[in-house]
Design a protein around this motif. Structure first.
Motif, PDB file in Angstrom:
ATOM      1  N   TRP A  82       0.850  -1.188   0.000  1.00 38.93           N
ATOM      2  CA  TRP A  82       0.000   0.000   0.000  1.00 38.93           C
ATOM      3  C   TRP A  82       0.880   1.229   0.000  1.00 38.93           C
ATOM      4  CZ3 TRP A  82      -2.781   2.959   4.217  1.00 38.93           C
ATOM      5  CH2 TRP A  82      -3.820   3.722   3.685  1.00 38.93           C
TER       6      TRP A  82
ATOM      7  N   LYS B  38       1.458  -0.979   9.405  1.00 42.16           N
ATOM      8  CA  LYS B  38       0.055  -1.318   9.147  1.00 42.16           C
ATOM      9  C   LYS B  38      -0.748  -1.314  10.444  1.00 42.16           C
ATOM     10  CE  LYS B  38      -0.513  -4.976   6.574  1.00 42.16           C
ATOM     11  NZ  LYS B  38      -0.260  -6.286   5.956  1.00 42.16           N
TER      12      LYS B  38
ATOM     13  N   LYS C 170      -3.863   1.182  11.322  1.00 38.34           N
ATOM     14  CA  LYS C 170      -5.190   0.714  11.744  1.00 38.34           C
ATOM     15  C   LYS C 170      -5.590   1.331  13.074  1.00 38.34           C
ATOM     16  CE  LYS C 170      -5.135  -3.705   9.329  1.00 38.34           C
ATOM     17  NZ  LYS C 170      -5.106  -5.172   9.466  1.00 38.34           N
TER      18      LYS C 170
ATOM     19  N   ILE D  75      -8.695   7.041   5.811  1.00 38.42           N
ATOM     20  CA  ILE D  75      -8.765   6.033   4.753  1.00 38.42           C
ATOM     21  C   ILE D  75      -8.294   4.707   5.351  1.00 38.42           C
ATOM     22  CG2 ILE D  75      -7.905   5.326   2.492  1.00 38.42           C
ATOM     23  CD1 ILE D  75      -7.523   8.349   1.911  1.00 38.42           C
TER      24      ILE D  75
ATOM     25  N   LEU E 168      -6.948   0.895   5.804  1.00 34.76           N
ATOM     26  CA  LEU E 168      -5.955   0.064   5.137  1.00 34.76           C
ATOM     27  C   LEU E 168      -6.688  -0.950   4.250  1.00 34.76           C
ATOM     28  CD1 LEU E 168      -2.839  -0.601   5.199  1.00 34.76           C
ATOM     29  CD2 LEU E 168      -3.447  -2.385   6.814  1.00 34.76           C
ATOM     30  N   PRO E 169      -6.327  -1.046   2.979  1.00 34.53           N
ATOM     31  CA  PRO E 169      -6.980  -2.055   2.124  1.00 34.53           C
ATOM     32  C   PRO E 169      -6.726  -3.468   2.656  1.00 34.53           C
ATOM     33  CG  PRO E 169      -5.672  -0.509   0.821  1.00 34.53           C
ATOM     34  CD  PRO E 169      -5.342  -0.258   2.256  1.00 34.53           C
ATOM     35  N   GLU E 170      -7.714  -4.280   2.594  1.00 41.44           N
ATOM     36  CA  GLU E 170      -7.585  -5.680   3.075  1.00 41.44           C
ATOM     37  C   GLU E 170      -7.161  -6.587   1.959  1.00 41.44           C
ATOM     38  OE1 GLU E 170      -7.605  -6.641   6.193  1.00 41.44           O
ATOM     39  OE2 GLU E 170      -8.076  -4.615   6.840  1.00 41.44           O
TER      40      GLU E 170
END
Length: 89
Positions: free
Chosen positions: A52, A66, A70, A85, A87-89
């Motif tokens: 990311w 990360k 979070k 925004i 964290l993309p999973e």
């Protein structure tokens, strides 16, 4: 490359791209249209890992970043303190 298009030998480097060069002497860049570029130099820092928005020489450090993201442990962006925004999973 911030904007435009350049060529190095027979390779086109398009807008919003990054290129990494060796220390070979005589490398020439040719602007194929008006372009804005940034040149960053220095010694090779070794292998990098990316996930990311996090880049590190350590996978463990990325995992820590990360977790901090979070938990929202990073400083807020001035003028944009409200939006988070995930964290993309």
């Amino acid at each position: 490359m911030a904007e435009g298009e350049i060529a190095v030998k027979d390779v086109n480097i398009h807008e919003y791209s990054m290129a990494v060069f060796t220390d070979e002497k005589g490398t020439e860049l040719m602007a194929k249209r008006d372009s804005r570029i940034a040149i960053v130099g220095g010694e090779n820092v070794g292998r990098r890992y990316i996930e990311w928005n996090f880049v590190s020489t350590s996978k463990e450090r990325i995992e820590q970043a990360k977790a901090n993201w979070k938990a929202q442990n990073f400083p807020k962006v001035v003028g944009d303190e409200e939006e988070f925004i995930p964290l993309p999973e």
